[in-house]
Design an enzyme around this catalytic site. Structure first.
Site, PDB file in Angstrom:
ATOM      1  N   CYS A 263       0.836  -1.194   0.000  1.00  0.00           N
ATOM      2  CA  CYS A 263       0.000   0.000   0.000  1.00  0.00           C
ATOM      3  C   CYS A 263       0.872   1.246   0.000  1.00  0.00           C
ATOM      4  O   CYS A 263       0.983   1.963   1.000  1.00  0.00           O
ATOM      5  CB  CYS A 263      -0.969   0.029   1.170  1.00  0.00           C
ATOM      6  SG  CYS A 263      -2.158   1.385   0.992  1.00  0.00           S
TER       7      CYS A 263
ATOM      8  N   CYS B 177      -5.334   2.569  -5.671  1.00  0.00           N
ATOM      9  CA  CYS B 177      -5.145   3.203  -4.374  1.00  0.00           C
ATOM     10  C   CYS B 177      -6.219   4.264  -4.205  1.00  0.00           C
ATOM     11  O   CYS B 177      -6.201   5.271  -4.923  1.00  0.00           O
ATOM     12  CB  CYS B 177      -3.766   3.850  -4.296  1.00  0.00           C
ATOM     13  SG  CYS B 177      -3.491   4.755  -2.775  1.00  0.00           S
TER      14      CYS B 177
END
Lengths: 444, 115
Positions: A208, A388
């Site tokens: 991430c 994202c």
């Protein structure tokens, strides 16, 4: 004509009951199709398939294989009974969610016909088609899927260890709810009092990659909300001269941070050491070491594949992706061991390490492994899709999606990926967890 | 990334999974009440029942439109694009229709035709 006869009344009751029964049956059938649906045509095989790791990738692939194969002996190896929804940790670390929100149980998603070894793989022996567990068991396989996830190398930052998180202004969103909740405790004091806030990012791939940016922006938003923004000096310290791998978003953030959010970007500042007692952080810059005092620091540790892969036969032996598992970035098959596949955070590919990437990789691995069993050409390829939801403040986000080409690949054309909006925040805060669970069940 | 209708429904199912049992009980009860409405329709003031349910659904829709951002931790001032507003309106309509439909059978059973 009088229609109110006993015969007409009973006919009406019969028709009413029949209509309700038909409606209930249709609803039940539809729901049943969603709750459990077998593959259109399962392949007959007695292949032994071992899946190392029951995280997002492991469970998703196991479910798909269980559905696609008839007779396969699928074994998942993972000691953890708790399943963590890791994409939610950013929201825990910034006070939007509490820690329990990201906890689930692996047993809910474990395929019924899979064998679950509650242990951990400590060594891979691909030349012998074996894995070894911490408990000393050696498990043979015909096909291996490696979904161990990655390891956090806190020890590569001098003076840093997980026990510091939550104390003396040290935060770290990675990679469990305990760390995230303690990060919020430390961040809350910073939000209350202001001061110098340092938000770091290590060199190399991390999972991430947007998380350090999201934490920065959410804490900045919280400072404004609290009315202490003027008392806070915020720095974002990337290890090089990039903020994000997708170039358009990098260009956007490069100006957005200093001009719109008052966040100074200190380029080329990889974190080398931390002294939590003195609240000082040392960075290795091109001009030499630089030590900065802080009131709050968000530490992101360098990451790699677990040592048994990084330094073992399954890791890249050379090249840009050393420290990660060696796979073909499209087929997800190991480049030297054709009966081995990898997915998730452990693989060394140009992009990935998001739940969205796992969602795209899982069907590729499952379909290609089935093709390998049938000795036919691989039908599937991963294009590097990753996503994202870049949260800019509580209540707004930008849905960033791209692939190996680094071009934006929006799923929803009507969502401008460069404009912070409520709709992507809604997706992140309410819908993506449900999508993640649907992925674990092999339905998306 | 492409999404199929089946995939979207699967996600919606996961969203409501914790509530499936109570929702199922409510729907079953509502269907039973609807059956009673059909059985007794000649004795009921259908126009009043439909009108009242429409009003209940409309009120639910308006309340949802105002509450939806707060439900996600946002506020109304953060709605910034046509898509944001379309999402709010779509969600409000969906909730309003659902509440209106669910409220109709019990409301209708209370509205009898004058003797």
């Amino acid at each position: 004509m009088n229609t109110k006869t006993p015969q007409n009344a009973s006919r009406r009751r019969f028709l009413t009951a029949s209509a309700m029964a038909a409606g209930a049956t249709a609803t039940g059938l539809g729901t049943g199709a969603l709750l459990g649906s077998p593959a259109a045509r399962a392949v007959d095989t007695n292949a032994r398939i071992v899946i190392a790791g029951a995280g997002a990738a492991g469970l998703s692939i196991a479910t798909r294989l269980s559905r696609s194969l008839n007779g396969a002996r699928i074994t998942l190896i993972d000691s953890r009974e708790t399943h963590l929804y890791q994409p939610g940790l950013t929201l825990v670390a910034t006070g939007v969610w509490d820690g329990d929100h990201v906890k689930d149980r692996n047993t809910r998603y474990m395929p019924g016909d899979a064998r679950w070894i509650k242990d951990d793989v400590v060594a891979f022996h691909p030349d012998n088609n074996q894995v070894e567990t911490a408990g000393g068991e050696r498990v043979d396989y015909d096909y291996l899927v490696v979904t161990t996830g990655l390891q956090l190398n806190f020890d590569e930052i001098e003076g840093m260890e997980p026990s510091l998180i939550g104390n003396n202004g040290v935060g770290c969103v990675y990679a469990n709810p305990d760390h995230a909740e303690r990060t919020w405790q430390a961040a809350s004091q910073y939000i209350e009092n202001g001061g110098v806030g340092l938000f770091t990012r290590p060199p190399g791939p991390i999972k991430c990659a947007g998380a350090p940016l999201k934490v920065t922006m959410l804490i900045e938003d919280a400072l404004r909300d609290k009315g202490t923004r003027e008392a806070a000096e915020m720095h974002y310290l990337p290890p090089g001269e990039g903020l994000f791998s997708q170039p358009d978003i990098h260009e956007f953030l490069k100006d957005y941070f200093p001009e719109k959010r008052g966040i100074t970007i200190d380029w080329n500042h990889p974190l080398a050491a931390i002294d939590s007692d003195r609240r000082e952080a040392t960075f290795t810059t091109p001009e030499g070491p630089r030590t900065v005092g802080y009131d709050f620091i968000h530490v992101v540790p360098p990451m790699s594949a677990p040592d048994m892969i990084r330094y073992g036969d399954l890791g890249w032996q050379e090249g840009d992706f050393r420290n990660w598992m060696e796979v073909d970035q499209y087929s997800m098959q190991h480049r030297r061991y054709p009966n081995v596949f990898g997915a998730g955070d452990v693989v060394g590919t140009p992009l990935g390490k998001t739940a969205a990437s796992v969602k795209a990789q899982a069907p590729v691995v499952a379909d290609n492994l089935v093709a390998a069993i049938e000795e036919r050409e691989f039908p599937a390829a991963w294009n590097g899709y990753t996503s994202c939801p870049l949260i800019t403040e509580r209540g707004q986000a930008m849905l960033v999606e791209f692939d190996f080409s680094l071009e934006m690949t929006p799923s929803f054309d009507f969502l401008n990926p460069f404009e912070p909006q409520w709709a992507p925040w809604f997706l992140k805060e309410r819908m993506l967890h449900a999508a993640y669970n649907a992925m674990l069940r092999g339905r998306v | 990334m492409e999404f199929s209708i089946f995939g979207i429904l699967a996600v919606v199912l996961e969203l409501f999974r914790p509530l499936l049992l109570p929702m199922g009980l409510v729907v079953v009860a509502d269907l039973l009440l609807f059956g009673a409405v059909i059985g007794r329709h000649r004795r009921l003031n259908l126009r009043a029942g439909v009108r009242t349910s429409l009003i209940i659904g409309a009120v639910a829709a308006v309340a949802t439109a105002f509450y939806l951002p707060a439900w996600t931790g946002a506020d109304l001032s953060q709605l910034s694009s046509m898509i944001d507003y379309a999402g709010i309106i779509g969600g409000a309509i969906g909730v309003g229709v659902a509440i209106g439909l669910l409220s109709y059978p019990p409301v209708q059973l209370l509205m009898r035709r004058p003797a």
